[in-house]
Design a protein around this motif. Sequence first.
Motif, PDB file in Angstrom:
ATOM      1  N   GLU A   1       0.349   5.201   8.669  1.00  8.18           N
ATOM      2  CA  GLU A   1      -1.166   5.324   8.508  1.00  8.18           C
ATOM      3  C   GLU A   1      -1.147   6.110   6.953  1.00  8.18           C
ATOM      4  O   GLU A   1      -1.347   7.140   7.060  1.00  8.18           O
ATOM      5  CB  GLU A   1      -2.049   5.919   9.761  1.00  8.18           C
ATOM      6  CG  GLU A   1      -2.275   4.723   9.938  1.00  8.18           C
ATOM      7  CD  GLU A   1      -3.004   3.311  10.378  1.00  8.18           C
ATOM      8  OE1 GLU A   1      -3.717   3.583   9.662  1.00  8.18           O
ATOM      9  OE2 GLU A   1      -2.230   2.694  10.894  1.00  8.18           O
ATOM     10  N   ASN A   2      -1.791   5.003   6.335  1.00  4.91           N
ATOM     11  CA  ASN A   2      -1.639   5.411   4.647  1.00  4.91           C
ATOM     12  C   ASN A   2      -2.640   6.488   4.307  1.00  4.91           C
ATOM     13  O   ASN A   2      -2.189   7.957   3.779  1.00  4.91           O
ATOM     14  CB  ASN A   2      -1.844   4.209   4.044  1.00  4.91           C
ATOM     15  CG  ASN A   2      -1.496   4.376   2.186  1.00  4.91           C
ATOM     16  OD1 ASN A   2      -0.303   5.382   2.509  1.00  4.91           O
ATOM     17  ND2 ASN A   2      -1.419   3.818   1.698  1.00  4.91           N
TER      18      ASN A   2
ATOM     19  N   LYS B   1      -8.259  -2.934   3.962  1.00  4.39           N
ATOM     20  CA  LYS B   1      -8.463  -4.344   5.028  1.00  4.39           C
ATOM     21  C   LYS B   1      -9.108  -5.207   5.117  1.00  4.39           C
ATOM     22  O   LYS B   1      -9.310  -6.738   5.532  1.00  4.39           O
ATOM     23  CB  LYS B   1      -8.385  -3.135   5.680  1.00  4.39           C
ATOM     24  CG  LYS B   1      -7.103  -2.627   6.938  1.00  4.39           C
ATOM     25  CD  LYS B   1      -6.319  -3.591   6.745  1.00  4.39           C
ATOM     26  CE  LYS B   1      -4.644  -2.998   6.988  1.00  4.39           C
ATOM     27  NZ  LYS B   1      -3.476  -4.178   7.673  1.00  4.39           N
TER      28      LYS B   1
ATOM     29  N   VAL C   1       3.740  -1.017   7.108  1.00 10.45           N
ATOM     30  CA  VAL C   1       4.694  -0.134   5.793  1.00 10.45           C
ATOM     31  C   VAL C   1       2.884   0.702   5.423  1.00 10.45           C
ATOM     32  O   VAL C   1       1.882  -0.428   5.417  1.00 10.45           O
ATOM     33  CB  VAL C   1       5.168  -0.534   4.587  1.00 10.45           C
ATOM     34  CG1 VAL C   1       6.227  -0.453   5.155  1.00 10.45           C
ATOM     35  CG2 VAL C   1       4.214  -1.139   3.993  1.00 10.45           C
TER      36      VAL C   1
ATOM     37  N   CYS D   1       0.746  -1.161  -0.369  1.00 10.17           N
ATOM     38  CA  CYS D   1       0.023   0.132  -0.091  1.00 10.17           C
ATOM     39  C   CYS D   1       0.824   1.183   0.413  1.00 10.17           C
ATOM     40  O   CYS D   1       0.415   1.997  -0.398  1.00 10.17           O
ATOM     41  CB  CYS D   1      -0.782   0.401   1.141  1.00 10.17           C
ATOM     42  SG  CYS D   1       0.055  -0.649   2.875  1.00 10.17           S
TER      43      CYS D   1
END
Length: 216
Positions: free
Chosen positions: A70-71, A111, A57, A15
Amino acid sequence: MVMRTMELYFSPLACSLATRIALYEAEADATFIGVDAESHTTYDGRDYAQIHGLALVPALRLDDGELLTENAAILQHVAEQFPAARLAPTDARGLTHLRQWLSFISTELHKGVFNPVFDATAPADAKAHALSKAQSRLSWVAARLEGREFLLDRFSVADAYLYTVLNWTFVTPVDLKRWPVLAAYRARLHERPSIARAFAQEQALYAEERARHAKT
Ligand SMILES: N[C@@H](CCC(=O)N[C@@H](CS)C(=O)NCC(=O)O)C(=O)O
């Protein structure tokens, strides 16, 4: 305060690819630090769990030293820091829509559908349950993209994230061809210079990582 170049911790084609794309779009000065997805060791030999306690990551070391995780937050941070790249809307409602799509991609797709499939510790039932959500979730985002080039009015960090997640369909039982709108969207984005460059680099690193694992 020690100022330095931002550092993105990434694993190839994970991601974190979305953040690399955003940094390329922004022409940001950044260093990219690979993390082996299996051993959680950085390519320069450090235990990544000592850097990010969950060893996930992406993580972005900011120029003041803080480690941002947190992307969705990292993507919004990059968009905010580089407004000239126009990676996020500037009006309040547009920003709400950006957050809406980032949340959707993060929870319902990343997720909700794909993560259990990739998680070696997830029981078969959990994987099957997650995959059973693909039809409704991908149909939902396909309906949004019907007749649109991007999720919002122009390219945004949400597109960088959605592109990244849709790529995973090639290594899972989810067949993107069932959603021609999504297949066309992914193919269009794949040609975008920032994305083509980011993908090619990470694909090469991914192949190297797999070759390393095959030897051990
Ligand atoms: N909530 C995190 C999740 C990040 C995440 O799941 N990263 C995956 C790669 S796509 C990862 O690092 N997996 C390694 C692991 O689970 O050990 C975010 O949105 O940034």
